[in-house]
Write an enzyme that holds these catalytic residues in place. Structure first.
Site, short mmCIF file in Angstrom:
data_model
loop_
_atom_site.label_atom_id
_atom_site.label_comp_id
_atom_site.label_asym_id
_atom_site.label_seq_id
_atom_site.Cartn_x
_atom_site.Cartn_y
_atom_site.Cartn_z
CG ASP A 66 28.23 36.83 -26.54
OD1 ASP A 66 28.02 38.04 -26.71
OD2 ASP A 66 29.35 36.30 -26.66
CE LYS B 140 26.18 41.71 -20.68
NZ LYS B 140 26.67 41.57 -22.05
CB CYS C 198 54.77 6.18 -37.87
SG CYS C 198 54.75 7.86 -37.25
CB CYS D 31 58.43 7.53 -38.60
SG CYS D 31 57.30 7.56 -40.01
CD GLU E 141 16.90 38.93 -16.49
OE1 GLU E 141 17.36 39.33 -17.59
OE2 GLU E 141 15.96 39.49 -15.91
CE1 TYR F 135 17.37 43.29 -22.46
CE2 TYR F 135 18.31 41.34 -23.46
CZ TYR F 135 18.19 42.72 -23.40
OH TYR F 135 18.89 43.51 -24.26
S1 IVH Z 1 19.36 44.20 -19.50
C1 IVH Z 1 19.02 48.54 -18.92
N1 IVH Z 1 19.44 41.58 -19.50
O1 IVH Z 1 23.80 42.92 -22.57
C2 IVH Z 1 19.21 47.08 -19.09
N2 IVH Z 1 20.81 42.74 -21.03
O2 IVH Z 1 25.64 45.14 -21.76
C3 IVH Z 1 19.80 46.72 -20.33
N3 IVH Z 1 22.09 41.28 -22.51
O3 IVH Z 1 22.73 45.43 -24.75
C4 IVH Z 1 19.96 45.33 -20.66
N4 IVH Z 1 21.34 39.38 -21.73
O4 IVH Z 1 22.28 43.04 -25.42
C5 IVH Z 1 19.91 42.70 -20.05
N5 IVH Z 1 19.38 39.27 -19.43
C6 IVH Z 1 19.84 40.39 -19.97
C7 IVH Z 1 20.76 40.37 -21.02
C8 IVH Z 1 21.24 41.57 -21.53
C9 IVH Z 1 22.13 39.95 -22.62
C10 IVH Z 1 22.88 42.20 -23.34
C11 IVH Z 1 22.04 43.25 -24.04
C12 IVH Z 1 22.61 44.57 -23.66
C13 IVH Z 1 23.94 44.20 -23.11
C14 IVH Z 1 24.29 45.18 -22.01
#
Ligand code: IVH
Length: 697
Positions: A140, A138, A455, A434, A136, A248
């Protein structure tokens, strides 16, 4: 995303109740139907990215529902799609204790660490075959936890310290991709959904633009913007922020109600009305995980939201349960991070660069820093307004951001790290390339070099414009040849074009005899342009075709335009103070005047134009007479010049348009030469008077 009242951020206040009549069963049914239809359209639009009706149609349905709800307040419902407008009441952000702690993820910063994670997973599970993972993106943003009871959203909380967070229900309700009511038949009584709230890149850019226009503080990145938006005391403000939510994970009290994999669980979550990430995929074994990492990384810049890595999760829930948790992170998941897009570094100097259109841009020279996957040692500061807005000084420690192919930006100063000797940045008076004057027009953010024709930084652009179709229309002189000729030093200014010979040109690679001869002929054809085209060709800022025509027919000669003061320039239609300023500063630059002389010497003759009736050719100009004239007295000459609109003054200054020097002219002539004011002898004056139909006696 431009769409409905809620979607586009325009909200309608609840109307006063206009009818005291009770809702009939028909009306109640219509309200329910509208809510369900609108919910369906929202789901298609925000969750599936697959809208089915035009915006206008959606708007009509939405308004109909709003009207009915206002007329029949007894039909009000917290889960109605109209209830996303937020409230002006201040949120107190009460503490919410998480039923299950909100854990974080361990990170893998490289391939070895990811392989190590996979090995640990297989060791613990006691298997040698490949494990299936869900990959998945991640996102931000910020983690949130949402509770639904009997399908309705009850509480939304931030992650906080993982054990307790803040109640942000009022703000979360305004996010269109968060369902207020879960869809479908198979909804458990109690559901907790976790996911990320984030701000898409384009929404972030627009928000920052809007804030900057209002002189308010902008956000450093989409994540901070999302955090700031969720932390708003008034949910009406949050409602106007372009936030999205992506789920998620899911938890229910009775786990038998859920499918037995992460993947299928998320499909179920989607069917309840949540957005799940469309980039999600399955991977069998660590090699496929690494592939997924590279593929997502390659896509990173094209995604409409920011991601800082990829999360790998063991797909089977029984395997997840067997693996369990260690301290604050699950053993069944890991985040493989992408290179950071923001880092701290120090501004060692600020230099000014001149662009091809003359824009003078401050560039920060940085202590080299690795950010966004490359080493960065320069960052644009855009203009002086930006420097003031950021309050950047030389010596400051700053946040540098490089996302995608976008040029690195200085986004924020760290004030606590400012050294005592930090120096203010000053705009140079003269072009660093220039030496022409740098002009900063009031109300314009960009400062510009005024040596347009001369220039070196602007050479190619000046020549390209001069030769363009609407200007002197030099056929065959395309960008490619201009690049080559300038790069090889054959042409420095437009005047040099007229000295090119067939012999010079055939020396260029891939320039045949015939093309060379054609080009020389085309340049030759551009020796007698009509005045307005020539004027336009000079590339004076904001002097387009129409303005050039207006100036030419008003003043008749280039000399008159060059000598006109700002006031008289403004008597030409479309010429306001800014354009007049650009014209003046163009002709005030010695280098530009020298290039005009060089053009004249090269045999270029711009044709004079018929002055429009009623306009006096020397209007707005100040002339000075000195020395003895043989054919007329000084008073007669004064009268004749005045009949052409000139003012005749007794002393020479920078503003003097022209000095007429007769026999034995003395200090005034010397002053004119010193100030580079044009000088006419008696014959020149007589010719000028004739030209304008004035009897020279
Ligand atoms: S799983 C126990 N899935 O990353 C599982 N986290 O460093 C916990 N985040 O606080 C999170 N995308 O804010 C999960 N696909 C994703 C995510 C995700 C972003 C963030 C989330 C979490 C942080 C963990």
């Amino acid at each position: 995303m431009a769409r409905c009242p809620v979607r586009s951020g325009h909200f309608f206040e609840k109307r006063e109740c206009q009818s005291m009549s009770k809702a009939t069963p028909d009306i109640t049914q219509r309200v329910e139907e509208l809510r369900s239809v609108i919910d369906d359209h929202n789901y298609r639009y925000y969750v599936l990215d697959d809208p089915r009706i035009p915006d206008a149609e959606y708007d009509r349905l939405f308004r109909e529902l709003q009207t009915l709800e206002a007329d029949y307040p007894e039909l009000a419902s917290d889960t109605s799609p109209t209830r996303r407008v937020g409230s002006a009441a201040e949120t107190s952000f009460e503490e919410v204790v998480h039923r299950l702690p909100m854990l974080s993820l361990d990170n893998a910063f490289n391939e070895d660490e990811l392989r190590e994670f996979d090995r640990r997973v297989r060791d613990r599970l006691g298997i040698s075959e490949d494990v299936e993972y869900v990959c998945e993106p991640k996102l931000d943003g910020l983690a949130v936890s949402l509770h639904y009871e009997n399908g309705a959203l009850t509480t939304a909380a931030t992650r906080g310290d993982g054990y307790s967070g803040e109640d942000i229900t009022a703000n979360i309700r305004t996010i269109p991709s968060v369902p207020l009511k879960l869809r479908g038949e198979d909804v458990p009584d109690l559901v907790e959904i976790r996911g990320e709230v984030y701000m898409p890149k384009d929404g972030f850019e627009q928000l920052n633009r809007r804030l900057a226009e209002r002189g308010e503080k902008t956000f450093v990145n989409p994540r901070n913007a999302a955090a700031g938006s969720l932390r708003q005391k008034k949910s009406t403000v949050t409602a106007k922020r372009p936030l999205e939510m992506c789920a998620y994970s899911v938890a229910v009290t009775d786990e038998s109600l859920l499918p037995d994999t992460q993947w299928d669980g998320l499909q179920r979550v989607q069917s309840w009305g949540f957005r799940i990430n469309p980039e999600m995929r399955k991977a069998k074994g660590v090699e496929e995980c690494l592939e997924a990492y590279s593929e997502l990384m390659a896509k990173r810049d094209t995604l409409p939201y920011e991601i800082d890595g990829i999360v790998f999760k063991v797909n089977r829930l029984d395997q997840q349960n067997a693996l369990g948790f260690v301290s604050r992170a699950p053993r069944w998941a890991i985040a493989h991070k992408f290179p950071a897009q923001e880092e701290l570094t120090v501004i060692e100097d600020v230099e000014f660069q001149v662009g091809r259109t003359g824009a003078v841009t401050p560039v920060a020279r940085l202590k080299p820093v690795f950010v966004g996957g490359v080493t960065v040692s320069n960052a644009t500061l855009h203009n002086m307004d930006e420097i003031r807005r950021l309050d950047v000084r030389i010596g400051d420690t700053v946040f540098i951001r490089r996302a995608g192919d976008v040029i690195p930006q200085v986004v924020k100063v760290v004030p606590e790290k400012r050294p005592s000797g930090a120096r203010e940045v000053e705009l140079p008076d003269h072009c660093p390339v220039c030496d022409s004057d740098v002009i900063q027009i009031e109300g314009e953010a960009v400062a510009r070099c005024s040596g347009g024709l001369f220039c070196p930084a602007q050479r190619k652009e000046a020549i390209r414009h001069y030769a363009s179709r609407k200007a002197l229309d030099i056929e065959g002189l395309g960008d490619k040849w201009i690049d080559i000729m300038v790069d090889q030093g054959m042409v420095k200014t437009v005047a040099d074009l007229y000295h090119l010979t067939t012999d010079d040109l055939v020396k260029l690679e891939r320039m045949g005899e015939k093309s060379a001869a054609n080009l020389v002929a085309a340049i030759d054809k551009a020796r007698k342009p009509v005045l307005w085209r020539f004027l336009y060709a000079l590339g004076i800022r904001e002097v387009g075709e129409a303005t050039a025509k207006g100036l030419a027919s008003h003043f008749g000669t280039l000399e008159a335009i060059a000598a006109a003061d700002e006031e008289s320039l403004q008597s030409v239609p479309d010429v306001g103070p800014i354009v007049a300023g650009h014209i003046r500063s163009f002709f005030e630059q010695t280098h530009n005047r020298e290039t005009l002389d060089a053009l004249r010497d090269a045999g270029v003759e711009w044709q004079e134009e018929q002055i429009q009736k009623g306009d006096k050719p020397l209007k707005g100009q100040t002339w000075v007479l000195t020395g003895t004239l043989s054919g007329m007295t000084r008073d007669e000459a004064k009268e004749k010049l005045e009949s052409l609109g000139a003012k005749v003054a007794g002393s020479v200054s920078k503003k003097t348009a022209c000095v007429v020097a007769g026999e034995a002219a003395g200090s005034k002539l010397a002053k004119a030469e010193q100030l580079e004011v044009p000088v006419l002898d008696e014959a020149g004056l007589v010719a000028l008077l004739h030209e304008h139909g004035v009897d020279a006696g």
